[in-house]
Motif scaffolding. Structure first.
Motif, PDB file in Angstrom:
ATOM      1  N   VAL A  58      55.836 -49.104  -0.395  1.00  0.00           N
ATOM      2  CA  VAL A  58      55.442 -49.035   1.015  1.00  0.00           C
ATOM      3  C   VAL A  58      53.943 -49.313   1.089  1.00  0.00           C
ATOM      4  CG1 VAL A  58      55.276 -47.546   3.025  1.00  0.00           C
ATOM      5  CG2 VAL A  58      57.244 -47.362   1.499  1.00  0.00           C
ATOM      6  N   GLN A  59      53.575 -50.258   1.926  1.00  0.00           N
ATOM      7  CA  GLN A  59      52.163 -50.599   2.092  1.00  0.00           C
ATOM      8  C   GLN A  59      51.467 -49.514   2.902  1.00  0.00           C
ATOM      9  OE1 GLN A  59      50.502 -53.155   0.753  1.00  0.00           O
ATOM     10  NE2 GLN A  59      52.362 -53.804  -0.282  1.00  0.00           N
ATOM     11  N   PRO A  60      50.286 -49.053   2.446  1.00  0.00           N
ATOM     12  CA  PRO A  60      49.567 -48.050   3.236  1.00  0.00           C
ATOM     13  C   PRO A  60      49.109 -48.645   4.569  1.00  0.00           C
ATOM     14  CG  PRO A  60      48.230 -48.805   1.395  1.00  0.00           C
ATOM     15  CD  PRO A  60      49.586 -49.442   1.247  1.00  0.00           C
ATOM     16  N   VAL A  61      49.043 -47.803   5.574  1.00  0.00           N
ATOM     17  CA  VAL A  61      48.605 -48.242   6.900  1.00  0.00           C
ATOM     18  C   VAL A  61      47.089 -48.316   6.895  1.00  0.00           C
ATOM     19  CG1 VAL A  61      48.626 -47.691   9.349  1.00  0.00           C
ATOM     20  CG2 VAL A  61      50.596 -47.130   7.940  1.00  0.00           C
ATOM     21  N   SER A  62      46.557 -49.409   7.381  1.00  0.00           N
ATOM     22  CA  SER A  62      45.109 -49.609   7.409  1.00  0.00           C
ATOM     23  C   SER A  62      44.494 -48.969   8.650  1.00  0.00           C
ATOM     24  CB  SER A  62      44.791 -51.104   7.412  1.00  0.00           C
ATOM     25  OG  SER A  62      43.429 -51.316   7.672  1.00  0.00           O
ATOM     26  N   PRO A  63      43.331 -48.271   8.509  1.00  0.00           N
ATOM     27  CA  PRO A  63      42.651 -47.726   9.684  1.00  0.00           C
ATOM     28  C   PRO A  63      42.252 -48.805  10.684  1.00  0.00           C
ATOM     29  CG  PRO A  63      41.773 -46.747   7.687  1.00  0.00           C
ATOM     30  CD  PRO A  63      42.703 -47.854   7.264  1.00  0.00           C
ATOM     31  N   ARG A  64      42.082 -50.034  10.205  1.00  0.00           N
ATOM     32  CA  ARG A  64      41.699 -51.134  11.119  1.00  0.00           C
ATOM     33  C   ARG A  64      42.766 -51.399  12.170  1.00  0.00           C
ATOM     34  NH1 ARG A  64      39.464 -55.395   6.684  1.00  0.00           N
ATOM     35  NH2 ARG A  64      37.768 -54.088   5.952  1.00  0.00           N
ATOM     36  N   LYS A  65      43.992 -51.060  11.843  1.00  0.00           N
ATOM     37  CA  LYS A  65      45.096 -51.275  12.780  1.00  0.00           C
ATOM     38  C   LYS A  65      44.892 -50.467  14.063  1.00  0.00           C
ATOM     39  CE  LYS A  65      50.130 -50.938  13.009  1.00  0.00           C
ATOM     40  NZ  LYS A  65      51.350 -50.603  12.273  1.00  0.00           N
ATOM     41  N   PHE A  66      44.134 -49.376  13.969  1.00  0.00           N
ATOM     42  CA  PHE A  66      43.950 -48.481  15.106  1.00  0.00           C
ATOM     43  C   PHE A  66      42.498 -48.411  15.574  1.00  0.00           C
ATOM     44  CE2 PHE A  66      47.662 -47.079  12.719  1.00  0.00           C
ATOM     45  CZ  PHE A  66      48.623 -47.201  13.701  1.00  0.00           C
ATOM     46  N   ASN A  67      41.741 -49.492  15.390  1.00  0.00           N
ATOM     47  CA  ASN A  67      40.350 -49.538  15.853  1.00  0.00           C
ATOM     48  C   ASN A  67      40.225 -49.258  17.343  1.00  0.00           C
ATOM     49  OD1 ASN A  67      39.145 -50.012  13.411  1.00  0.00           O
ATOM     50  ND2 ASN A  67      38.988 -52.221  13.676  1.00  0.00           N
ATOM     51  N   ASN A  68      41.240 -49.628  18.110  1.00  0.00           N
ATOM     52  CA  ASN A  68      41.175 -49.431  19.563  1.00  0.00           C
ATOM     53  C   ASN A  68      41.232 -47.954  19.956  1.00  0.00           C
ATOM     54  OD1 ASN A  68      43.839 -49.217  18.754  1.00  0.00           O
ATOM     55  ND2 ASN A  68      44.667 -50.220  20.551  1.00  0.00           N
ATOM     56  N   LEU A  69      41.498 -47.059  19.003  1.00  0.00           N
ATOM     57  CA  LEU A  69      41.524 -45.619  19.284  1.00  0.00           C
ATOM     58  C   LEU A  69      40.210 -44.934  18.906  1.00  0.00           C
ATOM     59  CD1 LEU A  69      45.117 -44.823  18.028  1.00  0.00           C
ATOM     60  CD2 LEU A  69      44.352 -44.946  20.390  1.00  0.00           C
ATOM     61  N   GLN A  70      39.242 -45.709  18.415  1.00  0.00           N
ATOM     62  CA  GLN A  70      37.970 -45.146  17.983  1.00  0.00           C
ATOM     63  C   GLN A  70      36.926 -45.346  19.086  1.00  0.00           C
ATOM     64  OE1 GLN A  70      37.339 -47.064  14.231  1.00  0.00           O
ATOM     65  NE2 GLN A  70      39.241 -46.285  13.406  1.00  0.00           N
ATOM     66  N   SER A  71      36.300 -44.260  19.508  1.00  0.00           N
ATOM     67  CA  SER A  71      35.335 -44.298  20.610  1.00  0.00           C
ATOM     68  C   SER A  71      33.985 -44.815  20.138  1.00  0.00           C
ATOM     69  CB  SER A  71      35.137 -42.895  21.182  1.00  0.00           C
ATOM     70  OG  SER A  71      36.315 -42.430  21.754  1.00  0.00           O
ATOM     71  N   PRO A  72      33.338 -45.636  20.967  1.00  0.00           N
ATOM     72  CA  PRO A  72      31.971 -46.066  20.644  1.00  0.00           C
ATOM     73  C   PRO A  72      30.975 -44.959  21.011  1.00  0.00           C
ATOM     74  CG  PRO A  72      32.669 -47.034  22.711  1.00  0.00           C
ATOM     75  CD  PRO A  72      33.846 -46.263  22.166  1.00  0.00           C
ATOM     76  N   GLY A  94      39.805 -40.805  16.931  1.00  0.00           N
ATOM     77  CA  GLY A  94      39.016 -41.463  15.893  1.00  0.00           C
ATOM     78  C   GLY A  94      39.233 -40.843  14.535  1.00  0.00           C
ATOM     79  N   TYR A  95      39.274 -39.526  14.490  1.00  0.00           N
ATOM     80  CA  TYR A  95      39.484 -38.808  13.232  1.00  0.00           C
ATOM     81  C   TYR A  95      40.815 -39.210  12.587  1.00  0.00           C
ATOM     82  CZ  TYR A  95      40.299 -34.952   9.987  1.00  0.00           C
ATOM     83  OH  TYR A  95      40.570 -34.222   8.869  1.00  0.00           O
ATOM     84  N   PHE A  96      41.871 -39.134  13.368  1.00  0.00           N
ATOM     85  CA  PHE A  96      43.175 -39.465  12.803  1.00  0.00           C
ATOM     86  C   PHE A  96      43.309 -40.950  12.488  1.00  0.00           C
ATOM     87  CE2 PHE A  96      44.431 -35.281  14.304  1.00  0.00           C
ATOM     88  CZ  PHE A  96      45.239 -34.863  13.266  1.00  0.00           C
ATOM     89  N   SER A  97      42.725 -41.831  13.318  1.00  0.00           N
ATOM     90  CA  SER A  97      42.863 -43.264  13.061  1.00  0.00           C
ATOM     91  C   SER A  97      42.115 -43.688  11.808  1.00  0.00           C
ATOM     92  CB  SER A  97      42.386 -44.084  14.262  1.00  0.00           C
ATOM     93  OG  SER A  97      40.991 -43.960  14.439  1.00  0.00           O
ATOM     94  N   ARG A  98      41.032 -42.998  11.457  1.00  0.00           N
ATOM     95  CA  ARG A  98      40.278 -43.332  10.248  1.00  0.00           C
ATOM     96  C   ARG A  98      40.844 -42.661   8.996  1.00  0.00           C
ATOM     97  NH1 ARG A  98      36.118 -42.502  13.958  1.00  0.00           N
ATOM     98  NH2 ARG A  98      34.968 -44.378  14.437  1.00  0.00           N
ATOM     99  N   ARG A  99      41.229 -41.408   9.121  1.00  0.00           N
ATOM    100  CA  ARG A  99      41.611 -40.636   7.935  1.00  0.00           C
ATOM    101  C   ARG A  99      43.115 -40.563   7.692  1.00  0.00           C
ATOM    102  NH1 ARG A  99      37.233 -38.860  10.329  1.00  0.00           N
ATOM    103  NH2 ARG A  99      35.394 -38.330   9.124  1.00  0.00           N
ATOM    104  N   PHE A 100      43.903 -40.577   8.752  1.00  0.00           N
ATOM    105  CA  PHE A 100      45.356 -40.471   8.620  1.00  0.00           C
ATOM    106  C   PHE A 100      46.057 -41.501   9.514  1.00  0.00           C
ATOM    107  CE2 PHE A 100      43.555 -36.173   8.069  1.00  0.00           C
ATOM    108  CZ  PHE A 100      43.907 -35.959   6.746  1.00  0.00           C
TER     109      PHE A 100
END
Length: 83
Positions: free
Chosen positions: A12-26, A37-43
């Motif tokens: 199983v390919q690990p999920v990349s945090p880049r897939k969820f960049n749109n959930l990270q606040s500027p 942001g926490y979950f999209s980067r770490r989990f």
């Protein structure tokens, strides 16, 4: 009699945090992060398994803020993510 396995199981390919960049606040202050942001980067695999991650995690934000205050932490308001 057991069947002989002819090919190895697929990894199983690990999920990349880049897939969820749109959930990270500027503009999040240093040493702070948003729930999304926490979950999209770490989990990121958490988001991959949810139909509606915004609603699912959004239901817990109030409880997380209260718990943070109870622990003596400061919560800051930041711009919402694009999503």
């Amino acid at each position: 009699m057991r069947k002989k396995i002819t090919k190895p199981p697929q990894r199983v390919q690990p999920v990349s945090p880049r897939k969820f960049n749109n959930l990270q606040s500027p503009g999040v202050p240093v040493q702070y992060d948003t729930v999304y942001g926490y979950f999209s980067r770490r989990f990121p695999d958490v988001f991959d398994g949810l139909d509606d991650p915004i609603t699912y995690l959004g239901n817990d934000i109030e409880a997380l803020v209260i718990r943070s205050f109870d622990m003596g932490r400061i919560c800051k308001i930041v711009e919402a993510p694009k999503h």
